[in-house]
Design a protein around this motif. Sequence first.
Motif, PDB file in Angstrom:
ATOM      1  N   HIS A 125       0.848  -1.194   0.000  1.00  0.00           N
ATOM      2  CA  HIS A 125       0.000   0.000   0.000  1.00  0.00           C
ATOM      3  C   HIS A 125       0.881   1.239   0.000  1.00  0.00           C
ATOM      4  N   SER A 126       0.422   2.277  -0.704  1.00  0.00           N
ATOM      5  CA  SER A 126       1.149   3.536  -0.751  1.00  0.00           C
ATOM      6  C   SER A 126       0.443   4.585   0.093  1.00  0.00           C
ATOM      7  N   TYR A 127       1.238   5.374   0.802  1.00  0.00           N
ATOM      8  CA  TYR A 127       0.736   6.466   1.625  1.00  0.00           C
ATOM      9  C   TYR A 127       1.496   7.722   1.223  1.00  0.00           C
ATOM     10  N   TYR A 128       0.790   8.832   1.100  1.00  0.00           N
ATOM     11  CA  TYR A 128       1.391  10.075   0.619  1.00  0.00           C
ATOM     12  C   TYR A 128       1.336  11.139   1.706  1.00  0.00           C
ATOM     13  N   TYR A 129       2.359  12.007   1.695  1.00  0.00           N
ATOM     14  CA  TYR A 129       2.489  13.068   2.682  1.00  0.00           C
ATOM     15  C   TYR A 129       2.952  14.343   1.984  1.00  0.00           C
ATOM     16  N   THR A 130       2.640  15.475   2.621  1.00  0.00           N
ATOM     17  CA  THR A 130       3.101  16.766   2.137  1.00  0.00           C
ATOM     18  C   THR A 130       3.813  17.483   3.275  1.00  0.00           C
ATOM     19  N   LEU A 131       5.062  17.845   3.028  1.00  0.00           N
ATOM     20  CA  LEU A 131       5.858  18.640   3.952  1.00  0.00           C
ATOM     21  C   LEU A 131       5.883  20.058   3.394  1.00  0.00           C
ATOM     22  N   THR A 132       5.415  21.031   4.173  1.00  0.00           N
ATOM     23  CA  THR A 132       5.301  22.403   3.687  1.00  0.00           C
ATOM     24  C   THR A 132       6.368  23.284   4.326  1.00  0.00           C
ATOM     25  N   TYR A 133       7.084  24.005   3.455  1.00  0.00           N
ATOM     26  CA  TYR A 133       8.142  24.934   3.870  1.00  0.00           C
ATOM     27  C   TYR A 133       7.665  26.346   3.565  1.00  0.00           C
ATOM     28  N   ASN A 134       7.661  27.200   4.578  1.00  0.00           N
ATOM     29  CA  ASN A 134       7.256  28.592   4.413  1.00  0.00           C
ATOM     30  C   ASN A 134       8.488  29.392   4.004  1.00  0.00           C
ATOM     31  N   ARG A 135       8.486  29.921   2.785  1.00  0.00           N
ATOM     32  CA  ARG A 135       9.655  30.634   2.287  1.00  0.00           C
ATOM     33  C   ARG A 135       9.774  32.032   2.875  1.00  0.00           C
ATOM     34  N   ASN A 136       8.725  32.555   3.508  1.00  0.00           N
ATOM     35  CA  ASN A 136       8.825  33.858   4.175  1.00  0.00           C
ATOM     36  C   ASN A 136       9.578  33.734   5.494  1.00  0.00           C
ATOM     37  N   THR A 137       9.327  32.655   6.227  1.00  0.00           N
ATOM     38  CA  THR A 137       9.977  32.465   7.525  1.00  0.00           C
ATOM     39  C   THR A 137      11.182  31.532   7.461  1.00  0.00           C
ATOM     40  N   ASN A 138      11.382  30.893   6.302  1.00  0.00           N
ATOM     41  CA  ASN A 138      12.464  29.916   6.119  1.00  0.00           C
ATOM     42  C   ASN A 138      12.397  28.785   7.139  1.00  0.00           C
ATOM     43  N   LYS A 139      11.162  28.247   7.333  1.00  0.00           N
ATOM     44  CA  LYS A 139      10.954  27.150   8.273  1.00  0.00           C
ATOM     45  C   LYS A 139       9.957  26.159   7.698  1.00  0.00           C
ATOM     46  N   PHE A 140      10.128  24.903   8.085  1.00  0.00           N
ATOM     47  CA  PHE A 140       9.107  23.914   7.776  1.00  0.00           C
ATOM     48  C   PHE A 140       7.954  24.166   8.729  1.00  0.00           C
ATOM     49  N   GLN A 141       6.740  24.220   8.186  1.00  0.00           N
ATOM     50  CA  GLN A 141       5.624  24.577   9.051  1.00  0.00           C
ATOM     51  C   GLN A 141       4.613  23.471   9.243  1.00  0.00           C
ATOM     52  N   SER A 142       4.505  22.525   8.286  1.00  0.00           N
ATOM     53  CA  SER A 142       3.525  21.463   8.507  1.00  0.00           C
ATOM     54  C   SER A 142       3.929  20.183   7.796  1.00  0.00           C
ATOM     55  N   PHE A 143       3.407  19.088   8.333  1.00  0.00           N
ATOM     56  CA  PHE A 143       3.579  17.758   7.766  1.00  0.00           C
ATOM     57  C   PHE A 143       2.197  17.126   7.774  1.00  0.00           C
ATOM     58  N   GLN A 144       1.644  16.868   6.594  1.00  0.00           N
ATOM     59  CA  GLN A 144       0.262  16.420   6.477  1.00  0.00           C
ATOM     60  C   GLN A 144       0.170  15.126   5.683  1.00  0.00           C
ATOM     61  N   THR A 145      -0.910  14.389   5.930  1.00  0.00           N
ATOM     62  CA  THR A 145      -1.191  13.216   5.115  1.00  0.00           C
ATOM     63  C   THR A 145      -1.756  13.680   3.783  1.00  0.00           C
ATOM     64  N   ALA A 146      -1.567  12.897   2.746  1.00  0.00           N
ATOM     65  CA  ALA A 146      -2.071  13.150   1.390  1.00  0.00           C
ATOM     66  C   ALA A 146      -1.253  14.240   0.694  1.00  0.00           C
ATOM     67  N   ILE A 147      -1.557  14.426  -0.582  1.00  0.00           N
ATOM     68  CA  ILE A 147      -0.902  15.445  -1.401  1.00  0.00           C
ATOM     69  C   ILE A 147      -1.729  16.721  -1.302  1.00  0.00           C
ATOM     70  N   HIS A 148      -1.097  17.805  -0.882  1.00  0.00           N
ATOM     71  CA  HIS A 148      -1.753  19.115  -0.819  1.00  0.00           C
ATOM     72  C   HIS A 148      -1.070  20.020  -1.826  1.00  0.00           C
ATOM     73  N   SER A 149      -1.850  20.587  -2.726  1.00  0.00           N
ATOM     74  CA  SER A 149      -1.276  21.368  -3.807  1.00  0.00           C
ATOM     75  C   SER A 149      -2.165  22.540  -4.167  1.00  0.00           C
ATOM     76  N   ASN A 150      -1.572  23.710  -4.393  1.00  0.00           N
ATOM     77  CA  ASN A 150      -2.347  24.854  -4.891  1.00  0.00           C
ATOM     78  C   ASN A 150      -2.875  24.571  -6.277  1.00  0.00           C
ATOM     79  N   ARG A 151      -2.079  23.914  -7.083  1.00  0.00           N
ATOM     80  CA  ARG A 151      -2.462  23.640  -8.470  1.00  0.00           C
ATOM     81  C   ARG A 151      -3.725  22.769  -8.522  1.00  0.00           C
ATOM     82  N   LEU A 152      -3.779  21.750  -7.685  1.00  0.00           N
ATOM     83  CA  LEU A 152      -4.950  20.876  -7.688  1.00  0.00           C
ATOM     84  C   LEU A 152      -6.157  21.564  -7.077  1.00  0.00           C
TER      85      LEU A 152
END
Length: 155
Positions: A125-152
């Motif tokens: 089974h495959s499981y997907y995650y999204t790690l989000t980096y805030n380029r304004n603060t230069n920090k990783f801010q969240s780790f979420q299940t599934a693919i999160h995308s502005n484009r989608l």
Amino acid sequence: MLHYDGHKIKSSKHLGKKSASYPPRFIIPDTALGNDGINQSKSFMQQIKTAIINSNLISNNESIPGDFQQIAANLGLTKGQNDKALYQLTKHANSRLTNFAIIGYELSDVPRYSRIYLKQINNGHSYYYTLTYNRNTNKFQSFQTAIHSNRLANQ
């Protein structure tokens, strides 16, 4: 690229294979990208892995998502769904938490984030995650299940 409708794949496109030899750049000359966070994502995932292994939660079958709130806070992640993603990553992990890999990334300017996509495979089974980096603060801010995308989200 995969487009989801809920948990079902709506469509897919093969965009080709690229190596990470060169950092992403804007096509408009003299536009600064800033720190994209992509180079730091591998070491940040190592920090996540180390924190989970040191917590002994990987060997505890009785753990619940709430047990991961302190790990998320120690990693500097903002409050939110991080504990659920860390729980799922641990629940589907092998003994050394090595059954995941970075599979892609997306840069957006509104909001000014870099999103790093990970895939974990466990028992076929495959499981997907999204790690989000805030380029304004230069920090990783969240780790979420599934693919999160502005484009989608804009489709």
